[in-house]
Design a protein around this motif. Structure first.
Motif, mmCIF file in Angstrom:
data_model
loop_
_atom_site.group_PDB
_atom_site.id
_atom_site.type_symbol
_atom_site.label_atom_id
_atom_site.label_comp_id
_atom_site.label_asym_id
_atom_site.label_seq_id
_atom_site.Cartn_x
_atom_site.Cartn_y
_atom_site.Cartn_z
ATOM 1 N N ASP A 53 26.801 9.033 48.054
ATOM 2 C CA ASP A 53 27.558 10.096 47.387
ATOM 3 C C ASP A 53 28.513 9.566 46.322
ATOM 4 O O ASP A 53 28.685 10.188 45.283
ATOM 5 C CB ASP A 53 28.341 10.922 48.407
ATOM 6 C CG ASP A 53 27.439 11.733 49.320
ATOM 7 O OD1 ASP A 53 26.316 12.057 48.893
ATOM 8 O OD2 ASP A 53 27.859 12.040 50.450
ATOM 9 N N LYS A 57 28.411 10.800 42.406
ATOM 10 C CA LYS A 57 29.573 11.398 41.743
ATOM 11 C C LYS A 57 30.030 10.567 40.559
ATOM 12 O O LYS A 57 30.434 11.100 39.525
ATOM 13 C CB LYS A 57 30.704 11.578 42.753
ATOM 14 C CG LYS A 57 30.412 12.665 43.767
ATOM 15 C CD LYS A 57 31.487 12.773 44.809
ATOM 16 C CE LYS A 57 31.108 13.824 45.844
ATOM 17 N NZ LYS A 57 32.033 13.867 46.959
ATOM 18 N N LEU A 74 20.959 17.950 45.740
ATOM 19 C CA LEU A 74 22.370 17.602 45.845
ATOM 20 C C LEU A 74 23.204 18.768 46.389
ATOM 21 O O LEU A 74 24.112 18.569 47.195
ATOM 22 C CB LEU A 74 22.924 17.158 44.477
ATOM 23 C CG LEU A 74 22.362 15.852 43.922
ATOM 24 C CD1 LEU A 74 22.926 15.598 42.539
ATOM 25 C CD2 LEU A 74 22.638 14.687 44.837
ATOM 26 N N ASN A 77 22.517 19.082 50.080
ATOM 27 C CA ASN A 77 23.129 17.966 50.794
ATOM 28 C C ASN A 77 24.653 18.066 50.815
ATOM 29 O O ASN A 77 25.307 17.392 51.599
ATOM 30 C CB ASN A 77 22.676 16.654 50.155
ATOM 31 C CG ASN A 77 22.911 15.474 51.039
ATOM 32 O OD1 ASN A 77 22.700 15.544 52.233
ATOM 33 N ND2 ASN A 77 23.361 14.375 50.459
ATOM 34 N N THR A 79 26.642 17.371 48.134
ATOM 35 C CA THR A 79 27.246 16.425 47.203
ATOM 36 C C THR A 79 27.821 17.154 45.994
ATOM 37 O O THR A 79 28.879 16.777 45.481
ATOM 38 C CB THR A 79 26.199 15.378 46.744
ATOM 39 O OG1 THR A 79 25.666 14.753 47.891
ATOM 40 C CG2 THR A 79 26.835 14.336 45.859
#
Length: 80
Positions: A53, A57, A74, A77, A79
Motif C-alpha cells: 500500500d 500511494k 485498489l 482492497n 487502498t
C-alpha cells in the motif's frame, strides 16, 4: 513520460495471474516496467490480492495513473 499502474499478465494459458506494476505507457503490456507493487490472482475463490500500500500511494502521489481495472482492484482492497 506517462506513467501508469497496470496489470502484467503471467501464468499459463487459461490460468492467468497478474502482477501490478508501474510502467511507462509506451511499453508493451508484459514488457519493461519500473517497479512491482504486488499481485492479483483471479483464479482463487475469493480473488487473492496482495499489495504494498505504501508504494501504491507513493506512486499515485508522484502522478502515476492507475488503469480502470487496477483502480477497481485498489478500491475493492481499500487502498484508494
Amino acid at each position: 513520460m506517462a506513467v501508469k499502474i497496470r496489470l502484467r499478465r503471467m501464468g499459463a494459458k487459461k490460468a492467468p495471474f497478474y502482477r501490478l506494476v508501474v510502467a511507462d505507457s509506451r511499453y508493451p503490456r508484459d514488457g519493461r516496467f519500473i517497479e512491482e507493487l504486488g499481485y492479483y490472482d483471479p483464479t482463487k475463490e475469493p480473488s487473492l490480492v496482495k499489495l504494498d500500500d505504501e508504494k501504491v500511494k507513493s506512486w499515485i502521489a508522484k502522478g502515476a495513473q492507475p488503469t480502470d481495472t487496477v483502480k477497481a482492484i485498489l478500491k475493492k482492497n481499500g487502498t484508494l
